[in-house]
Motif scaffolding. Structure first.
Motif, mmCIF file in Angstrom:
data_model
loop_
_atom_site.group_PDB
_atom_site.id
_atom_site.type_symbol
_atom_site.label_atom_id
_atom_site.label_comp_id
_atom_site.label_asym_id
_atom_site.label_seq_id
_atom_site.Cartn_x
_atom_site.Cartn_y
_atom_site.Cartn_z
ATOM 1 N N SER A 3 0.679 -1.149 -0.011
ATOM 2 C CA SER A 3 -0.353 0.226 0.185
ATOM 3 C C SER A 3 0.828 0.866 -0.029
ATOM 4 O O SER A 3 0.732 2.602 -0.438
ATOM 5 C CB SER A 3 -0.533 0.098 1.340
ATOM 6 N N LEU A 4 2.282 1.320 0.271
ATOM 7 C CA LEU A 4 2.948 1.958 0.788
ATOM 8 C C LEU A 4 3.479 2.717 -0.913
ATOM 9 O O LEU A 4 3.445 3.753 -1.331
ATOM 10 C CB LEU A 4 4.196 1.887 1.310
ATOM 11 N N ILE A 5 3.811 1.773 -1.552
ATOM 12 C CA ILE A 5 4.286 1.871 -2.844
ATOM 13 C C ILE A 5 3.648 1.885 -3.603
ATOM 14 O O ILE A 5 3.601 3.212 -4.955
ATOM 15 C CB ILE A 5 4.855 0.577 -2.973
ATOM 16 N N ARG A 6 2.252 1.567 -3.274
ATOM 17 C CA ARG A 6 1.176 2.115 -4.638
ATOM 18 C C ARG A 6 1.030 3.814 -4.180
ATOM 19 O O ARG A 6 0.801 4.627 -4.997
ATOM 20 C CB ARG A 6 -0.552 1.277 -4.366
ATOM 21 N N PHE A 7 0.949 4.304 -2.654
ATOM 22 C CA PHE A 7 1.269 5.083 -1.843
ATOM 23 C C PHE A 7 1.811 6.693 -2.961
ATOM 24 O O PHE A 7 1.310 7.994 -3.364
ATOM 25 C CB PHE A 7 0.780 5.752 -0.923
ATOM 26 N N LEU A 8 3.097 5.824 -2.743
ATOM 27 C CA LEU A 8 3.499 6.175 -3.872
ATOM 28 C C LEU A 8 3.844 7.116 -4.843
ATOM 29 O O LEU A 8 4.794 7.829 -5.523
ATOM 30 C CB LEU A 8 5.359 6.283 -3.261
ATOM 31 N N VAL A 9 3.713 5.457 -5.850
ATOM 32 C CA VAL A 9 3.568 5.801 -7.770
ATOM 33 C C VAL A 9 1.934 6.914 -6.967
ATOM 34 O O VAL A 9 2.802 7.435 -8.703
ATOM 35 C CB VAL A 9 3.205 4.380 -7.895
#
Length: 65
Positions: A3-9
């Motif tokens: 979810s952190l990677i999705r948010f950063l993307v």
């Protein structure tokens, strides 16, 4: 973690879109120059010498007369 990677993307895509829109504005929009007239009040032009108006006296600082 995904979810952190999705948010950063997602944030990166939004920043890229904003940057692309700003770049497109710079490249494709040409401002048109035009003449501007600013009116100046006559009170600002016709002041008394020294900035004092009629009947005013300059203040004295530090004197106790």
């Amino acid at each position: 973690m995904p979810s952190l990677i999705r948010f950063l993307v997602f944030c990166g895509v939004v920043v890229g879109l904003i940057y692309g829109a700003m770049l497109a504005l710079v490249l494709f929009v040409e401002p048109t120059p035009r003449e501007i007239t600013v009116r100046v009040p006559t009170e600002r032009i016709n002041q008394q010498p020294g900035g004092a108006t009629t009947g005013d006296t300059a203040p004295t600082i530090g004197r106790s007369d």
